[in-house]
Design an enzyme around this catalytic site. Structure first.
Site, PDB file in Angstrom:
ATOM      1  N   PRO A  86       0.815  -1.222   0.000  1.00  0.00           N
ATOM      2  CA  PRO A  86       0.000   0.000   0.000  1.00  0.00           C
ATOM      3  C   PRO A  86       0.850   1.274   0.000  1.00  0.00           C
ATOM      4  O   PRO A  86       0.330   2.370  -0.177  1.00  0.00           O
ATOM      5  CB  PRO A  86      -0.834  -0.113   1.278  1.00  0.00           C
ATOM      6  CG  PRO A  86      -0.294  -1.250   2.054  1.00  0.00           C
ATOM      7  CD  PRO A  86       0.625  -2.043   1.193  1.00  0.00           C
ATOM      8  N   GLU A 113       2.525  -7.994   8.512  1.00  0.00           N
ATOM      9  CA  GLU A 113       2.645  -6.534   8.665  1.00  0.00           C
ATOM     10  C   GLU A 113       3.567  -5.943   7.597  1.00  0.00           C
ATOM     11  O   GLU A 113       3.894  -4.774   7.630  1.00  0.00           O
ATOM     12  CB  GLU A 113       3.180  -6.181  10.056  1.00  0.00           C
ATOM     13  CG  GLU A 113       2.356  -6.744  11.206  1.00  0.00           C
ATOM     14  CD  GLU A 113       0.894  -6.329  11.141  1.00  0.00           C
ATOM     15  OE1 GLU A 113       0.615  -5.154  10.901  1.00  0.00           O
ATOM     16  OE2 GLU A 113       0.038  -7.213  11.327  1.00  0.00           O
ATOM     17  N   ARG A 150      -4.317  -8.078 -20.891  1.00  0.00           N
ATOM     18  CA  ARG A 150      -5.288  -7.697 -21.932  1.00  0.00           C
ATOM     19  C   ARG A 150      -4.725  -6.668 -22.910  1.00  0.00           C
ATOM     20  O   ARG A 150      -5.284  -6.450 -23.976  1.00  0.00           O
ATOM     21  CB  ARG A 150      -6.622  -7.246 -21.324  1.00  0.00           C
ATOM     22  CG  ARG A 150      -6.577  -5.998 -20.519  1.00  0.00           C
ATOM     23  CD  ARG A 150      -7.911  -5.712 -19.859  1.00  0.00           C
ATOM     24  NE  ARG A 150      -8.935  -5.310 -20.818  1.00  0.00           N
ATOM     25  CZ  ARG A 150      -8.982  -4.130 -21.428  1.00  0.00           C
ATOM     26  NH1 ARG A 150      -8.033  -3.248 -21.216  1.00  0.00           N
ATOM     27  NH2 ARG A 150      -9.960  -3.837 -22.241  1.00  0.00           N
ATOM     28  N   ASP A 164     -10.642   1.616 -25.096  1.00  0.00           N
ATOM     29  CA  ASP A 164     -10.791   1.482 -23.643  1.00  0.00           C
ATOM     30  C   ASP A 164     -11.050   2.802 -22.945  1.00  0.00           C
ATOM     31  O   ASP A 164     -10.507   3.819 -23.337  1.00  0.00           O
ATOM     32  CB  ASP A 164      -9.478   0.975 -23.028  1.00  0.00           C
ATOM     33  CG  ASP A 164      -9.382  -0.511 -23.033  1.00  0.00           C
ATOM     34  OD1 ASP A 164     -10.396  -1.152 -23.294  1.00  0.00           O
ATOM     35  OD2 ASP A 164      -8.290  -1.014 -22.767  1.00  0.00           O
TER      36      ASP A 164
HETATM   37  N1  ADE Z   1      -0.958  -5.094  -0.134  1.00  0.00           N
HETATM   38  C1  ADE Z   1      -1.847  -4.693   0.798  1.00  0.00           C
HETATM   39  N2  ADE Z   1      -2.561  -3.638   0.378  1.00  0.00           N
HETATM   40  C2  ADE Z   1      -2.121  -3.348  -0.889  1.00  0.00           C
HETATM   41  C3  ADE Z   1      -2.458  -2.367  -1.861  1.00  0.00           C
HETATM   42  N3  ADE Z   1      -3.392  -1.445  -1.643  1.00  0.00           N
HETATM   43  N4  ADE Z   1      -1.796  -2.382  -3.028  1.00  0.00           N
HETATM   44  C4  ADE Z   1      -0.837  -3.300  -3.270  1.00  0.00           C
HETATM   45  N5  ADE Z   1      -0.465  -4.242  -2.388  1.00  0.00           N
HETATM   46  C5  ADE Z   1      -1.094  -4.273  -1.211  1.00  0.00           C
END
Ligand code: ADE
Length: 244
Positions: A86, A113, A150, A164
């Protein structure tokens, strides 16, 4: 293209790889998606791949050695090694197009984590699919594999990829299919006219209208033609006048 996915849950991908367009792209050898069980690279007797963080803290971290070993095994000079997290750069269609040009992607799925930060020395990119936290990188790995596959030559009809949503920056124009009318809901007359130029002009205008109405934030990133700018100005004016 080869996509190597490193995960503790290879079975998560069973349906993804055996369904629809991805299945066909694999069968037709347009893409080779290979799964790697990270536990196979564990240095522990019981195949553990997590441990507690140095310096204290809650939760477990995935350890460095299995990632080091699997990356060293898979990586070539043509690879792009991507750690899914994230904290990464936000994935979008532009990134999908860039990745689709490469020969080899290695997608590393994290869990717990996170992963020991020494992984950063071994990766080319850290990528997030959105500003939310998932339980692991498996769904992001599927999303990236799907969006990239794709776009590979001949996986879908080329005109369809060209049209697209987002491919040229604008969202897609609305589309309709049979029946022409149902319970008072009608298909726009113009689309039934067979007038190709008028339909093309209408679609361009609809793309601009849809983007202005639904995702105004995208507009600043679009390199537009003079014609598109004129239509956008008209749409903006209409919107302004309807508020006055
Ligand atoms: N792992 C956990 N959350 C994620 C996200 N939002 N994007 C990529 N990998 C992740």
């Amino acid at each position: 293209m080869i996509i190597d996915i490193v995960t503790i849950f290879p079975e998560f991908f069973d349906t993804f790889l055996s369904t629809s367009i991805i299945k066909r792209a694999i069968t037709q050898q347009q893409v080779n998606i290979r799964l790697h069980q990270i536990r196979d690279y564990s240095h522990h007797k019981h195949h553990n791949i997590d441990d507690t963080p140095y310096g204290g803290g809650v939760g477990m971290l995935m350890t460095f050695p299995p990632f080091y070993d699997v990356i060293m095994k898979l990586k070539t000079e043509k690879s792009i090694v991507i750690y899914l997290s994230p904290q990464g750069k936000l994935f979008n269609q532009k990134m999908a197009k860039k990745l689709a040009q490469s020969d080899h992607l290695v997608l590393l799925c994290g869990h717990y984590e996170g992963v020991d930060a020494r992984i950063e020395a071994l990766i080319d990119m850290e990528v997030s699919i959105g500003d939310y936290v998932l339980t692991g990188g498996e769904i992001p790995a599927m999303i990236i594999s799907d969006a990239v596959t794709r776009l590979l030559p001949d996986v879908i009809h080329e005109d369809s990829a060209e049209e697209d949503s987002l491919q040229n920056g604008w969202l897609k124009f609305p589309q309709y299919t049979k029946p022409e009318t149902y319970k008072g809901h009608n298909v726009p007359e113009l689309l039934l006219s067979g007038h190709h130029q008028k339909i093309a002009d209408w679609r361009k205008e609809q793309q601009i209208r849809t983007t202005f109405n639904k995702r105004r934030d995208l507009i600043k990133g679009i390199k537009m033609t003079k014609e598109e700018q004129i239509i956008l100005d008209k749409v903006k004016n209409e919107s302004k006048n309807s508020k006055d």
